[in-house]
Design a protein around this motif. Structure first.
Motif, PDB file in Angstrom:
ATOM      1  N   ALA A 174      30.475  35.099  36.267  1.00  0.00           N
ATOM      2  CA  ALA A 174      31.924  35.308  36.191  1.00  0.00           C
ATOM      3  C   ALA A 174      32.368  35.521  34.758  1.00  0.00           C
ATOM      4  O   ALA A 174      31.651  35.213  33.805  1.00  0.00           O
ATOM      5  CB  ALA A 174      32.649  34.101  36.779  1.00  0.00           C
ATOM      6  N   THR A 175      33.573  36.034  34.627  1.00  0.00           N
ATOM      7  CA  THR A 175      34.143  36.266  33.303  1.00  0.00           C
ATOM      8  C   THR A 175      34.487  34.926  32.649  1.00  0.00           C
ATOM      9  O   THR A 175      34.760  33.941  33.336  1.00  0.00           O
ATOM     10  CB  THR A 175      35.427  37.113  33.411  1.00  0.00           C
TER      11      THR A 175
ATOM     12  N   THR B  82      43.198  35.059  38.409  1.00  0.00           N
ATOM     13  CA  THR B  82      42.267  35.472  37.368  1.00  0.00           C
ATOM     14  C   THR B  82      41.064  36.151  38.022  1.00  0.00           C
ATOM     15  O   THR B  82      40.432  35.572  38.909  1.00  0.00           O
ATOM     16  CB  THR B  82      41.788  34.259  36.546  1.00  0.00           C
ATOM     17  N   PRO B  83      40.745  37.386  37.615  1.00  0.00           N
ATOM     18  CA  PRO B  83      39.612  38.079  38.252  1.00  0.00           C
ATOM     19  C   PRO B  83      38.278  37.432  37.869  1.00  0.00           C
ATOM     20  O   PRO B  83      38.061  37.039  36.725  1.00  0.00           O
ATOM     21  CB  PRO B  83      39.704  39.500  37.711  1.00  0.00           C
ATOM     22  N   MET B  84      37.416  37.337  38.870  1.00  0.00           N
ATOM     23  CA  MET B  84      36.108  36.729  38.643  1.00  0.00           C
ATOM     24  C   MET B  84      35.130  37.720  38.031  1.00  0.00           C
ATOM     25  O   MET B  84      34.255  37.338  37.253  1.00  0.00           O
ATOM     26  CB  MET B  84      35.553  36.217  39.980  1.00  0.00           C
ATOM     27  N   GLU B  85      35.285  38.984  38.365  1.00  0.00           N
ATOM     28  CA  GLU B  85      34.393  40.013  37.840  1.00  0.00           C
ATOM     29  C   GLU B  85      35.172  40.918  36.891  1.00  0.00           C
ATOM     30  O   GLU B  85      36.349  41.192  37.107  1.00  0.00           O
ATOM     31  CB  GLU B  85      33.813  40.841  38.985  1.00  0.00           C
ATOM     32  N   ALA B  86      34.489  41.378  35.874  1.00  0.00           N
ATOM     33  CA  ALA B  86      35.130  42.269  34.908  1.00  0.00           C
ATOM     34  C   ALA B  86      35.294  43.665  35.523  1.00  0.00           C
ATOM     35  O   ALA B  86      34.439  44.132  36.273  1.00  0.00           O
ATOM     36  CB  ALA B  86      34.297  42.359  33.649  1.00  0.00           C
ATOM     37  N   ASP B  87      36.404  44.305  35.211  1.00  0.00           N
ATOM     38  CA  ASP B  87      36.631  45.681  35.685  1.00  0.00           C
ATOM     39  C   ASP B  87      35.862  46.654  34.806  1.00  0.00           C
ATOM     40  O   ASP B  87      35.882  46.558  33.592  1.00  0.00           O
ATOM     41  CB  ASP B  87      38.123  46.012  35.634  1.00  0.00           C
TER      42      ASP B  87
END
Length: 102
Positions: A54-55, A96-101
């Protein structure tokens, strides 16, 4: 005499060296896969998302959330009950996004 000895009196004696009862001499059937099944390969789109991949922002939001709900008497996550601060921390964690775009 005991109850057990009276029960054993009616049993036939055990004779050592006698043959076992007749066993069916026919060969047993074997399970064999008649035709091979071709399955399409599964497409792997990427690694599994977990805390290790995760980020850093997501991990920070998770840590804040867990640190708060573990000590706050007003928050009870299994039922979704949060205090005012806990509800804001929970919203930040959820958004909050778990993976980076990419």
């Amino acid at each position: 005499m005991s109850l057990l000895s009276s029960l054993l009196d009616h049993m036939p004696p055990v004779v050592i060296g006698t043959e076992s009862p007749e066993v069916d001499s026919r060969p047993r059937p074997r399970l064999v896969l008649a035709t091979r099944i071709e399955r399409p390969t599964q497409l792997v789109t990427g690694p599994h998302a977990n805390a290790a991949t995760a980020t850093p922002e997501w991990r920070h939001a998770r840590d804040l959330y867990l640190s708060h709900i573990m000590v706050c008497p007003g928050c009870y996550a299994p039922t979704g009950r949060y205090c005012m601060a806990g509800s804001h921390i929970r919203a930040d964690y959820a958004n909050t996004p778990m993976e980076a775009d990419f």
